[in-house]
Write a protein that holds these residues in place. Structure first.
Motif, PDB file in Angstrom:
ATOM      1  N   ARG A   1       6.866  26.359  34.911  1.00  0.00           N
ATOM      2  CA  ARG A   1       6.844  27.812  34.708  1.00  0.00           C
ATOM      3  C   ARG A   1       5.692  28.140  33.755  1.00  0.00           C
ATOM      4  O   ARG A   1       5.546  27.510  32.712  1.00  0.00           O
ATOM      5  N   GLU A   2       4.886  29.120  34.152  1.00  0.00           N
ATOM      6  CA  GLU A   2       3.668  29.413  33.391  1.00  0.00           C
ATOM      7  C   GLU A   2       3.476  30.914  33.245  1.00  0.00           C
ATOM      8  O   GLU A   2       3.705  31.678  34.177  1.00  0.00           O
ATOM      9  N   ARG A   3       3.048  31.299  32.056  1.00  0.00           N
ATOM     10  CA  ARG A   3       2.664  32.692  31.812  1.00  0.00           C
ATOM     11  C   ARG A   3       1.390  32.711  30.984  1.00  0.00           C
ATOM     12  O   ARG A   3       1.320  32.099  29.915  1.00  0.00           O
ATOM     13  N   ILE A   4       0.362  33.388  31.513  1.00  0.00           N
ATOM     14  CA  ILE A   4      -0.851  33.690  30.749  1.00  0.00           C
ATOM     15  C   ILE A   4      -0.779  35.154  30.380  1.00  0.00           C
ATOM     16  O   ILE A   4      -0.615  36.025  31.234  1.00  0.00           O
ATOM     17  N   SER A   5      -0.873  35.434  29.095  1.00  0.00           N
ATOM     18  CA  SER A   5      -0.608  36.769  28.561  1.00  0.00           C
ATOM     19  C   SER A   5      -1.717  37.754  28.890  1.00  0.00           C
ATOM     20  O   SER A   5      -2.796  37.392  29.372  1.00  0.00           O
TER      21      SER A   5
ATOM     22  N   LYS B   1      -1.513  30.812  26.879  1.00  0.00           N
ATOM     23  CA  LYS B   1      -0.856  30.231  28.039  1.00  0.00           C
ATOM     24  C   LYS B   1       0.395  29.485  27.574  1.00  0.00           C
ATOM     25  O   LYS B   1       0.321  28.603  26.714  1.00  0.00           O
ATOM     26  N   ILE B   2       1.528  29.863  28.146  1.00  0.00           N
ATOM     27  CA  ILE B   2       2.811  29.235  27.835  1.00  0.00           C
ATOM     28  C   ILE B   2       3.300  28.531  29.082  1.00  0.00           C
ATOM     29  O   ILE B   2       3.374  29.137  30.158  1.00  0.00           O
ATOM     30  N   ARG B   3       3.627  27.251  28.964  1.00  0.00           N
ATOM     31  CA  ARG B   3       4.105  26.473  30.102  1.00  0.00           C
ATOM     32  C   ARG B   3       5.357  25.701  29.716  1.00  0.00           C
ATOM     33  O   ARG B   3       5.455  25.169  28.607  1.00  0.00           O
ATOM     34  N   LEU B   4       6.310  25.651  30.633  1.00  0.00           N
ATOM     35  CA  LEU B   4       7.509  24.842  30.473  1.00  0.00           C
ATOM     36  C   LEU B   4       7.708  24.018  31.733  1.00  0.00           C
ATOM     37  O   LEU B   4       7.601  24.558  32.836  1.00  0.00           O
TER      38      LEU B   4
END
Length: 459
Positions: A351-355, A437-440
């Motif tokens: 799961r990834e989110r780039i702000s 960038k947040i990744r789990l």
């Protein structure tokens, strides 16, 4: 100064990264229904194996409380335990449509038409059929695509009886008919340049008439992109924009960056779309140009879905709700989408989110253009970690709008409360503009709720 960072939102990656480099993968935006504000990113469901098979998926349907699926050149029946049994051979290579009554399941594909009555599968060879690729069903009559702009209507209750007089044509633009589609008792004739809507008048040959004012000036670029829920028809237009259609009103749901991504694909004619619902929300997924994009109808936002650590496109090509399960087809297999599943059929989900852009604007107008110093960042997630382990977040950032990235930091979360975890990062340096960038990748279904930072302005 503690500020909330723009980390909760839809995919919005602009071709000019300086404008926006936002990416959302395997999370979908969830809104507060009272304020219509996106408040969290919820995990897109994983999947578990329901039924095993081999070959290319060509579509599936439910008929008389049983699942049927065409894989390669065979029609299979799949029972509630996932056991597949062969029904018979289906020619062609294209995807199938399944217009059906309670008496007959009809399969239309690649110029061939078959009917199945629960006992025998037979090919329909009426000489008046014009080798249709697509079919539809309305009021005990089957509608078949014909040559050019023409379509045929069968005799009532008889899918294999086609009178040569029961042909008509969608002629408002003189373009070829790509696909007939029935929605809310209206026959929509999707052409290359426009859509006509017809109703079953019950008189004439055929007993259908065009609805006055029912012409939509949008064409169809991918016949298999058409799908519907109880409110809208979704389709990929000839301009490579995704529309949702209600009545004779087609509204674009494609943001400028998503449209730019679709324009960049070499070929979109083989795009496949399908609608589904889970967690009380409606989604439209389109497999296009080797990628998988999903539109969340409630939040009005797009995101991408992938599988594996290499983030390969989500491989589903058909969807069906049956046996109380959300079923998807992946080649010959059928999987069950489930919010409880931690993986995609034992393949990891990242799961990834780039702000959105973090700049002086967040502190107020007088700080625009100033250098910022971030001493601390706090990330709040919720979920149940696997085997009781503390979740880990992979954090990196870019100070050139996503062209280059810092080394990734692995941050172990601390527990805040029941199923709520906080990750904290320190000494994050200075910048003028930044995206994070947040990744789990833990085998768990974490939702992302808030990202905040301690930011000061300097020289």
């Amino acid at each position: 100064m503690r500020v909330n960072l723009p980390a909760i939102g839809q995919a919005y990656k602009h071709p000019d990264l300086a404008l926006s480099a936002q990416v959302t993968k395997n999370w979908y935006p969830e809104i507060n229904l009272e304020t219509s504000v996106v408040v969290s990113l919820q995990p897109f469901p994983g999947a578990t194996l329901f039924s095993s098979g081999n070959g290319t998926d060509r579509g599936m349907t439910e008929w008389n409380s049983m699942v049927y699926k065409v894989t390669a050149n065979t029609l299979y029946k799949i029972d509630s335990a996932g056991v597949q049994s062969s029904v018979g051979a289906i020619n062609g290579v294209k995807r199938c449509t399944f217009p059906a009554s309670t008496e007959f399941l009809v399969i239309v594909t690649s110029g061939f038409v078959y009917k199945y009555d629960g006992a025998a599968l037979t090919e329909i060879t009426d000489s008046d059929l014009e080798s249709p690729d697509y079919g539809a069903y309305l009021n005990q009559q089957w509608i078949y695509q014909g040559k050019g702009a023409r379509f045929a209507v069968s005799d009532a209750g008889q899918p294999d009886q086609i009178n040569g007089l029961n042909y008509a044509a969608a002629e408002s633009e003189g373009d070829d008919l790509v696909r007939p589609y029935v929605f809310n008792q209206v026959l929509y004739l999707f052409g290359e340049r426009n859509i006509e809507s017809w109703y079953n008048s019950g008189v004439g040959n055929p007993p259908f008439d065009r609805i006055q004012g029912g012409i939509v000036q949008k064409g169809l670029s991918a016949a298999d992109s058409v799908s519907s829920n109880d409110k809208f028809i979704y389709f990929l237009g000839s301009d490579r924009v995704v529309y949702r259609l209600a009545g004779a009103q087609a509204t674009s749901i494609t943001t400028i960056p998503i449209a730019a991504a679709f324009q960049a694909y070499a070929d979109v004619s083989d795009a496949v779309g399908f609608c589904y619902k889970f967690s009380g929300q409606d989604f439209y997924q389109i497999q296009i140009g080797g990628d998988a994009w999903v539109f969340n109808e409630s939040a009005g936002g797009w995101f991408q879905v992938t599988v594996d650590t290499n983030e390969a496109p989500h491989p589903a090509t058909s969807y069906l709700y049956a046996y109380g399960k959300n079923l998807i087809a992946v080649a010959g297999d059928v999987l069950e989408l489930s919010t409880a599943a931690r993986t995609f059929n034992n393949r990891p989900i990242v799961r990834e989110r780039i702000s959105g852009l973090i700049s002086g604007d967040l502190l107020g107008a007088r700080f625009i253009g100033q250098r910022l110093f971030m001493s601390r960042m706090e990330i709040i997630i919720k979920g149940v970690p696997p085997l009781g382990d503390a979740p880990q977040i992979m954090l990196s950032w870019s100070d050139d709008a996503g062209y280059t990235w810092s080394n990734e930091r692995i941050i172990t979360c601390g527990k805040l409360g029941n199923y709520t975890f906080k990750a904290v990062a320190h000494q994050l340096g200075s910048f003028y503009d930044r995206v994070i960038k947040i990744r789990l990748s833990d085998d768990s279904n974490y939702s992302l709720h808030r990202v905040s930072g301690d930011i000061d302005a300097g020289n």
